[in-house]
Motif scaffolding. Structure first.
Motif, mmCIF file in Angstrom:
data_model
loop_
_atom_site.group_PDB
_atom_site.id
_atom_site.type_symbol
_atom_site.label_atom_id
_atom_site.label_comp_id
_atom_site.label_asym_id
_atom_site.label_seq_id
_atom_site.Cartn_x
_atom_site.Cartn_y
_atom_site.Cartn_z
ATOM 1 N N LEU A 1 0.827 -1.019 -0.190
ATOM 2 C CA LEU A 1 0.130 -0.040 0.086
ATOM 3 C C LEU A 1 0.944 1.290 0.074
ATOM 4 O O LEU A 1 0.505 2.349 -0.813
ATOM 5 C CB LEU A 1 -0.947 -0.159 1.292
ATOM 6 C CG LEU A 1 -2.062 -1.177 1.355
ATOM 7 C CD1 LEU A 1 -2.826 -1.046 2.561
ATOM 8 C CD2 LEU A 1 -2.940 -1.044 0.156
ATOM 9 N N ASP A 2 1.931 1.213 0.644
ATOM 10 C CA ASP A 2 3.036 2.302 0.963
ATOM 11 C C ASP A 2 3.512 2.531 -0.456
ATOM 12 O O ASP A 2 3.647 3.716 -1.000
ATOM 13 C CB ASP A 2 3.776 2.119 2.058
ATOM 14 C CG ASP A 2 4.483 3.440 2.496
ATOM 15 O OD1 ASP A 2 3.875 4.758 2.374
ATOM 16 O OD2 ASP A 2 5.569 3.234 2.604
ATOM 17 N N GLU A 3 4.141 1.438 -0.776
ATOM 18 C CA GLU A 3 5.030 1.705 -2.188
ATOM 19 C C GLU A 3 4.330 2.054 -3.359
ATOM 20 O O GLU A 3 4.727 2.901 -4.089
ATOM 21 C CB GLU A 3 5.726 0.249 -2.523
ATOM 22 C CG GLU A 3 6.775 0.075 -1.455
ATOM 23 C CD GLU A 3 7.328 -1.295 -1.378
ATOM 24 O OE1 GLU A 3 6.641 -2.133 -2.163
ATOM 25 O OE2 GLU A 3 8.063 -1.895 -0.752
ATOM 26 N N ARG A 4 2.952 1.599 -3.751
ATOM 27 C CA ARG A 4 2.213 1.841 -4.621
ATOM 28 C C ARG A 4 1.468 3.063 -4.258
ATOM 29 O O ARG A 4 0.514 3.400 -5.278
ATOM 30 C CB ARG A 4 1.042 0.761 -4.826
ATOM 31 C CG ARG A 4 1.946 -0.575 -5.164
ATOM 32 C CD ARG A 4 2.870 -0.496 -6.521
ATOM 33 N NE ARG A 4 3.617 -1.740 -6.684
ATOM 34 C CZ ARG A 4 3.239 -2.608 -7.501
ATOM 35 N NH1 ARG A 4 2.161 -2.568 -8.227
ATOM 36 N NH2 ARG A 4 3.975 -3.801 -7.772
ATOM 37 N N LYS A 5 1.341 3.607 -3.347
ATOM 38 C CA LYS A 5 0.858 4.978 -3.127
ATOM 39 C C LYS A 5 -0.736 4.851 -3.265
ATOM 40 O O LYS A 5 -1.282 5.718 -3.739
ATOM 41 C CB LYS A 5 1.355 6.093 -3.939
ATOM 42 C CG LYS A 5 3.052 6.278 -3.994
ATOM 43 C CD LYS A 5 3.122 6.683 -2.336
ATOM 44 C CE LYS A 5 4.849 7.100 -2.450
ATOM 45 N NZ LYS A 5 5.239 6.716 -0.704
ATOM 46 N N VAL A 6 -1.360 3.816 -2.588
ATOM 47 C CA VAL A 6 -2.547 3.589 -2.731
ATOM 48 C C VAL A 6 -3.381 4.615 -1.857
ATOM 49 O O VAL A 6 -3.060 4.834 -0.604
ATOM 50 C CB VAL A 6 -2.948 2.156 -2.092
ATOM 51 C CG1 VAL A 6 -4.314 2.131 -2.092
ATOM 52 C CG2 VAL A 6 -2.226 1.094 -2.957
ATOM 53 N N THR A 7 -4.497 5.289 -2.513
ATOM 54 C CA THR A 7 -5.281 6.346 -1.890
ATOM 55 C C THR A 7 -6.457 5.765 -1.434
ATOM 56 O O THR A 7 -7.305 6.437 -0.515
ATOM 57 C CB THR A 7 -5.303 7.366 -2.815
ATOM 58 O OG1 THR A 7 -6.460 6.754 -3.969
ATOM 59 C CG2 THR A 7 -4.212 7.959 -3.482
ATOM 60 N N SER A 8 -7.072 4.693 -1.950
ATOM 61 C CA SER A 8 -8.539 4.272 -1.855
ATOM 62 C C SER A 8 -8.621 2.855 -1.566
ATOM 63 O O SER A 8 -8.002 1.988 -2.021
ATOM 64 C CB SER A 8 -9.463 4.730 -2.928
ATOM 65 O OG SER A 8 -10.728 4.563 -2.630
ATOM 66 N N LEU A 9 -9.290 2.577 -0.311
ATOM 67 C CA LEU A 9 -9.541 1.149 -0.161
ATOM 68 C C LEU A 9 -11.130 0.916 -0.004
ATOM 69 O O LEU A 9 -11.759 1.338 0.715
ATOM 70 C CB LEU A 9 -8.863 0.635 1.325
ATOM 71 C CG LEU A 9 -7.344 1.181 1.585
ATOM 72 C CD1 LEU A 9 -7.099 0.730 2.943
ATOM 73 C CD2 LEU A 9 -6.580 0.394 0.507
ATOM 74 N N THR A 10 -11.441 -0.104 -0.815
ATOM 75 C CA THR A 10 -12.846 -0.430 -0.869
ATOM 76 C C THR A 10 -12.892 -1.973 -0.525
ATOM 77 O O THR A 10 -12.933 -2.840 -1.478
ATOM 78 C CB THR A 10 -13.768 -0.093 -2.182
ATOM 79 O OG1 THR A 10 -13.444 1.295 -2.513
ATOM 80 C CG2 THR A 10 -15.176 -0.626 -1.898
ATOM 81 N N TRP A 11 -12.854 -2.147 0.828
ATOM 82 C CA TRP A 11 -12.577 -3.674 1.273
ATOM 83 C C TRP A 11 -13.604 -4.357 2.033
ATOM 84 O O TRP A 11 -14.470 -3.529 2.711
ATOM 85 C CB TRP A 11 -11.283 -3.670 2.250
ATOM 86 C CG TRP A 11 -10.145 -3.429 1.519
ATOM 87 C CD1 TRP A 11 -9.852 -2.949 0.188
ATOM 88 C CD2 TRP A 11 -8.580 -3.414 2.022
ATOM 89 N NE1 TRP A 11 -8.363 -2.802 -0.121
ATOM 90 C CE2 TRP A 11 -7.702 -3.205 0.980
ATOM 91 C CE3 TRP A 11 -8.099 -3.600 3.353
ATOM 92 C CZ2 TRP A 11 -6.301 -2.960 1.287
ATOM 93 C CZ3 TRP A 11 -6.722 -3.654 3.661
ATOM 94 C CH2 TRP A 11 -5.976 -3.285 2.548
ATOM 95 N N ALA A 12 -13.623 -5.635 2.169
ATOM 96 C CA ALA A 12 -14.212 -6.198 3.100
ATOM 97 C C ALA A 12 -13.874 -6.075 4.589
ATOM 98 O O ALA A 12 -12.785 -5.786 4.662
ATOM 99 C CB ALA A 12 -14.262 -7.891 2.863
ATOM 100 N N VAL A 13 -14.761 -6.401 5.577
ATOM 101 C CA VAL A 13 -14.758 -5.925 6.988
ATOM 102 C C VAL A 13 -13.266 -6.465 7.316
ATOM 103 O O VAL A 13 -12.315 -6.082 8.098
ATOM 104 C CB VAL A 13 -15.800 -6.072 7.821
ATOM 105 C CG1 VAL A 13 -15.426 -6.017 9.287
ATOM 106 C CG2 VAL A 13 -16.799 -4.929 7.564
ATOM 107 N N SER A 14 -13.400 -7.876 7.169
ATOM 108 C CA SER A 14 -12.522 -8.796 7.570
ATOM 109 C C SER A 14 -11.145 -8.538 6.955
ATOM 110 O O SER A 14 -10.033 -8.710 7.693
ATOM 111 C CB SER A 14 -12.880 -10.297 7.235
ATOM 112 O OG SER A 14 -13.909 -10.743 7.931
#
Length: 501
Positions: free
Chosen positions: A235-248
């Motif tokens: 997440l840090d290396e790819r500079k991810v800005t948005s997470l639409t994830w399952a709760v788990s």
């Protein structure tokens, strides 16, 4: 007005052709490359298949798989991701339901095809992408297109053990995507970290918003979700800005205290769905990423991703539940009681029902099952208004917000009382030392069984629960587990828990 999701891809390929569209740990594809691949794959498929035919795709979760999806759409067909790790019998069941005459795969998965014994035509995705585009054939397919044509079919678990294929149209995905991107402020600079499997509709919220706005989808390797350090590094290396994830998936980081290792500084949006988010785990995220937009999303596969959302705008105590909030634009969400009367007063249970453009087309080749849950709105008979009965129970709070309570299946009758297992789970998860909890009902033995991840023993838990719940709601059996078993879609697997008894 957009009518076909390919317009999103074509628009972004024209506006930002060299921008990365899809990327995984090993490969990346620009918007221009995705469009070229899609047109080549689509031309090859259209020679073999009629309009609106299913294209089963047995491939791993990787960036190139999304190119194949776009190829199926270019062919005027719809795609179905067939997860290679599924048992052979389940794969065959899906292919039989689709009446599939062909299967798209890649060379490394040919041994799996031999194992399942599929007798149809095998097409290799790499070879399809090397074909010449047939502009005339593609144009013919596009002219014959309607926005209610199917875009994809995702197979969910059926109550009889036979998977059901939920068919979703272009119109439904476009309608949802337009509102979703606007409400949550997606832009071209966003980097979307994809967690969800491609046969789970949470991934739709990654793929199509990105195509619409020209953002980048980073396909996160599945194995990283069991290795928090690798996940956070990615997440840090790819500079991810948005997470639409399952709760788990979010709980993997919070339960293992992952942010003590690293806090990715680029994240600005965390949207979660699939299960009830334990407030304890949400508060962990908010403590380390306080300036981020958080939202609770609710909705089953049958209504195209989500029908309600709630932006977290205040502090929540661990005893509280998080609302599922308000309906997305162009969707109507309401509660019906057991006599099909409208529920409007606070704290009264009703089944969550949905109408609007977002409704799926139904279940593939399952008219009986479709008719059972996609029904005429019982509140009137003046004109045709199909609604979807979710099978979920909800209530309005005193604050006017809508709250998810439990599945109808999880509402039990125990010791003469009607009990919501979700209420017990919420109380358990609020206790100190309890990270996650799941309750099941052992009906033959009339026992409520609580599984939990945490340190306290049964005696201590019972003492603390008696301060929060009436005696008849206290589980009679407690089982500590190292971690909650998850389904492939990231939800707690209750069947596996029961096997462990």
């Amino acid at each position: 007005m957009v009518q076909n999701v390919l317009e999103y891809l074509e628009g972004s390929a024209a506006d930002c052709p060299e921008k990365i569209a899809f990327e995984d740990a090993e490969r990346s594809f620009t918007y221009a490359q995705v469009l070229v691949d899609a047109r080549r794959i689509g031309s090859a498929l259209a020679r073999d298949l009629p309009q609106n035919a299913p294209v089963p795709v047995l491939m791993e979760k990787e960036a190139f798989t999304l190119n194949v999806f776009m190829g199926a759409v270019c062919a005027g067909c719809f795609y179905t991701l067939v997860e290679p790790e599924q048992p052979a019998e389940r794969i065959l069941s899906i292919l039989r339901t689709l009446e599939a005459g062909l299967l798209v795969t890649d060379r490394k998965l040919l041994p799996k095809i031999e194992e399942i014994g599929f007798g149809g035509k095998i097409l290799l995705a790499e070879e399809l992408a090397a074909c010449e585009a047939d502009e005339s054939l593609l144009a013919d397919r596009r002219r014959s297109f309607c926005d209610v044509d199917p875009l994809y079919t995702n197979f969910t678990s059926g109550s009889t053990g036979v998977p059901k294929g939920v068919v979703v149209s272009h119109r439904s995905v476009i309608d949802f995507t337009e509102h979703f991107t606007r409400i949550f402020g997606f832009g071209r600079d966003d980097v979307i970290g994809n967690q969800a499997p491609f046969d789970f509709d949470v991934s739709v919220k990654d793929i199509y918003p990105a195509l619409k706005i020209g953002a980048t989808v980073e396909v996160i390797p599945k194995k990283y979700f069991s290795i928090p350090k690798k996940l956070l590094d990615f997440l840090d290396e790819r500079k991810v800005t948005s997470l639409t994830w399952a709760v788990s998936a979010l709980c993997v980081i919070s339960m293992l205290k992952g942010f003590r290792y690293k806090v990715p500084g680029s994240i600005k949006r965390v949207l979660f769905s699939g299960e009830v988010m334990p407030v304890k785990q949400l508060n962990y995220w908010r403590a380390y990423l306080p300036g981020v937009l958080y939202a609770n999303l609710y909705g089953p596969t049958e209504i195209t991703c989500n029908c309600t959302y709630y932006v977290i705008n205040r502090e929540f105590s661990e005893e509280e539940s998080i609302p599922i909030g308000r309906a997305f634009p162009n969707e109507r969400v309401f509660l019906l009681d057991e006599e099909d009367a409208l529920v409007t007063e606070p704290d009264r249970l009703g089944e969550i029902c949905v109408s609007g453009t977002a409704l799926a087309l139904g279940y593939y080749r399952e008219q009986g099952k479709t008719d059972a849950v996609f029904v005429q709105n019982p509140l009137h008979a003046r004109y045709r208004e199909p609604i979807y009965r979710t099978g979920d129970l909800g209530r309005y709070g005193e604050d006017g917000e809508l709250y998810y309570v439990t599945r109808k299946d999880f509402q039990i009758k125990h010791m003469g009382h009607r009990i919501e297992l979700g209420e017990i789970e919420t109380a358990l998860q609020a206790l100190p030392g309890i990270a996650r909890a799941c309750c099941v009902y052992d009906e033959p033995n009339t026992r409520i069984i609580a599984f939990y991840v945490g340190e306290p023993g049964a005696k201590e838990i019972i003492e603390r629960l008696t301060e929060r719940l009436p005696r008849f709601m206290i589980p009679s059996v407690f089982r500590r587990v190292e971690e909650m078993p998850l389904t492939k879609n990231g939800k707690i697997d209750r069947k596996v828990l029961m096997i462990q008894l």
